[in-house]
Design a protein around this motif. Structure first.
Motif, mmCIF file in Angstrom:
data_model
loop_
_atom_site.group_PDB
_atom_site.id
_atom_site.type_symbol
_atom_site.label_atom_id
_atom_site.label_comp_id
_atom_site.label_asym_id
_atom_site.label_seq_id
_atom_site.Cartn_x
_atom_site.Cartn_y
_atom_site.Cartn_z
ATOM 1 N N LEU A 45 66.314 93.163 -45.981
ATOM 2 C CA LEU A 45 66.037 94.355 -45.488
ATOM 3 C C LEU A 45 66.219 94.395 -44.038
ATOM 4 N N LEU A 46 65.659 93.008 -43.371
ATOM 5 C CA LEU A 46 66.012 93.148 -42.041
ATOM 6 C C LEU A 46 67.479 93.208 -41.534
ATOM 7 N N SER A 47 68.103 92.281 -42.428
ATOM 8 C CA SER A 47 69.540 92.329 -42.155
ATOM 9 C C SER A 47 70.192 93.626 -42.191
ATOM 10 N N LEU A 48 69.668 94.416 -43.259
ATOM 11 C CA LEU A 48 70.186 95.757 -43.766
ATOM 12 C C LEU A 48 69.807 96.739 -42.379
ATOM 13 N N VAL A 49 68.750 96.930 -42.144
ATOM 14 C CA VAL A 49 68.439 97.683 -40.942
ATOM 15 C C VAL A 49 68.897 97.189 -39.466
ATOM 16 N N GLN A 50 69.373 95.843 -39.198
ATOM 17 C CA GLN A 50 69.834 95.517 -38.024
ATOM 18 C C GLN A 50 71.448 95.941 -38.052
ATOM 19 N N SER A 51 71.950 95.562 -39.217
ATOM 20 C CA SER A 51 73.488 95.943 -39.216
ATOM 21 C C SER A 51 73.832 97.511 -39.256
ATOM 22 N N VAL A 52 72.941 98.193 -40.035
ATOM 23 C CA VAL A 52 72.947 99.843 -39.987
ATOM 24 C C VAL A 52 72.665 100.240 -38.431
ATOM 25 N N PRO A 101 62.249 96.324 -35.330
ATOM 26 C CA PRO A 101 63.413 95.653 -34.662
ATOM 27 C C PRO A 101 64.067 96.311 -33.710
ATOM 28 N N VAL A 102 64.228 95.700 -32.629
ATOM 29 C CA VAL A 102 64.794 96.421 -31.340
ATOM 30 C C VAL A 102 66.185 97.099 -31.705
ATOM 31 N N PRO A 103 67.042 96.667 -32.562
ATOM 32 C CA PRO A 103 68.198 97.301 -32.745
ATOM 33 C C PRO A 103 68.089 98.565 -33.481
ATOM 34 N N VAL A 104 66.878 98.865 -34.317
ATOM 35 C CA VAL A 104 66.711 100.083 -34.647
ATOM 36 C C VAL A 104 66.193 101.099 -33.628
ATOM 37 N N ILE A 122 76.420 104.350 -45.857
ATOM 38 C CA ILE A 122 77.520 103.303 -45.812
ATOM 39 C C ILE A 122 76.544 101.805 -45.829
ATOM 40 N N GLY A 123 75.713 101.653 -44.744
ATOM 41 C CA GLY A 123 74.897 100.523 -44.704
ATOM 42 C C GLY A 123 74.251 100.103 -46.176
ATOM 43 N N ILE A 124 73.599 100.805 -46.820
ATOM 44 C CA ILE A 124 72.801 100.584 -48.082
ATOM 45 C C ILE A 124 74.141 100.031 -49.015
ATOM 46 N N PHE A 125 75.398 100.927 -48.953
ATOM 47 C CA PHE A 125 76.294 100.671 -50.115
ATOM 48 C C PHE A 125 76.977 99.160 -49.665
ATOM 49 N N LEU A 126 77.410 98.849 -48.425
ATOM 50 C CA LEU A 126 78.011 97.512 -47.975
ATOM 51 C C LEU A 126 76.866 96.503 -48.378
ATOM 52 N N ASN A 127 75.769 96.674 -47.851
ATOM 53 C CA ASN A 127 74.628 95.642 -48.302
ATOM 54 C C ASN A 127 74.737 95.239 -49.981
#
Length: 329
Positions: free
Chosen positions: A42-49, A168-171, A281-286
């Motif tokens: 989930l952390l990787s998901l929110v960061q990449s998204v 997370p800072v990216p969010v 798209i983020g959820i789909f790619l993950n």
């Protein structure tokens, strides 16, 4: 007026539909895919998204103004790679970032000049600039593929990999860029000009909108947002791989924008559309990554989805005679 109201209503409906699909997909993946709900995933998901979303906002600003920026990934990767290289050579961090910012502003101005004054269609100008930016930077500024964040600037990792109140800072960066872009489009005269120019450039010009300078502004904003996204990405993973320029990342960004509901013919859509498209798209790619779907198959699926999204956009938002006379986006 009723026609415009109908378009806004359709766009709003698309936002809700895309958000519902994203929520349903999240629930299905949470139930069906082992490890999807793991904290690390989930952390990787929110960061990449978040990074994809920031880039999507830059792309949306150009598309809303009846343009497109295929050079956005090249601008991001090469400017940040140069910044990291400068830091590794002993340049103070603030100076390196300043030089990088000047670099992307010049890139944005050059692209804007090609589109606005040389009247080269944006799709061709930005496609050519993708290669030009990469080639120039590799020859004149950075001659390596992979540039690492030096240990002397390890504190910068807090910018990409840190947390503020557990978020997370990216969010936070994505939220900040989204809010500023929304306020810019909705409440500033320049934002209104961009939307008016995208909706009907001839009418906007007749009404006194300085369309050529506005086009310059669009691409400077897009390049600057790309630079910011690159800083977030580089400080998250402590490196910048310049070969990302040759990846399909730019198509992911376009997919986010189009699926979210930003109309390719310009003038319609907003930041909320980018947010919902990013979530989907983020959820789909993950999910595809967890299912171990090969990179080639993922590209095939994404290409099919993008093609369908463009076809649907064309059907729902047909280009009228006046729009057709303006040439390609």
């Amino acid at each position: 007026m009723p026609k415009a109201h109908g378009r806004r209503k359709a766009t709003f409906a698309q936002e809700r539909i895309v958000f519902a699909i994203a929520a349903a997909m999240f629930i299905v993946f949470a139930i069906a895919l082992p490890g999807f709900l793991d904290a690390g995933n989930l952390l990787s998901l929110v960061q990449s998204v978040s990074i994809l979303g920031i880039l999507g906002i830059g792309m949306a600003l150009t598309i809303i103004g009846r343009g497109i920026d295929l050079a956005i990934i090249s601008t991001m990767a090469m400017s940040v790679a140069w910044v990291l290289f400068l830091i590794s050579q002993g340049t103070p961090v603030y100076l390196a970032i300043l030089y990088g910012n000047i670099f992307v502003v010049l890139v944005g101005l050059l692209i804007g000049f090609l589109v606005a004054y040389a009247e080269i269609p944006a799709i061709f100008a930005t496609l050519a600039m993708t290669t030009a930016i990469y080639g120039f930077t590799r020859v004149a500024l950075v001659d390596i593929d992979l540039v690492f964040l030096p240990d002397s600037a390890s504190w910068m990792r807090n910018f990409g990999a840190g947390y503020v109140f557990g978020i997370p800072v990216p969010v936070i960066a994505f939220a900040a860029v989204a809010l500023l872009a929304h306020l810019f489009l909705r409440y500033t005269k320049l934002g209104v000009f961009i939307r008016a120019m995208g909706d009907n450039p001839l009418r906007a010009r007749s009404a006194g909108v300085p369309t050529r300078p506005i086009i310059l502004l669009q691409y400077v904003l897009s390049a600057s947002i790309a630079f910011f996204a690159g800083l977030v990405l580089a400080t998250l993973v402590s490196t910048m791989n310049t070969r990302v320029v040759n990846s399909t990342m730019v198509y992911d960004v376009i997919l986010v924008v189009v699926l979210g509901g930003v109309v390719l013919s310009g003038g319609r859509g907003g930041i909320v559309n980018v947010i919902v498209g990013t979530l989907l798209i983020g959820i789909f790619l993950n999910g595809m990554t967890i299912m171990n779907i090969s990179y080639s198959v993922q590209n095939l699926i994404k290409g099919g989805i993008l093609l369908m999204a463009i076809i649907i956009d064309t059907i729902l938002n047909p280009r009228d005679e006046q729009t057709s006379q303006q040439g390609d986006i």
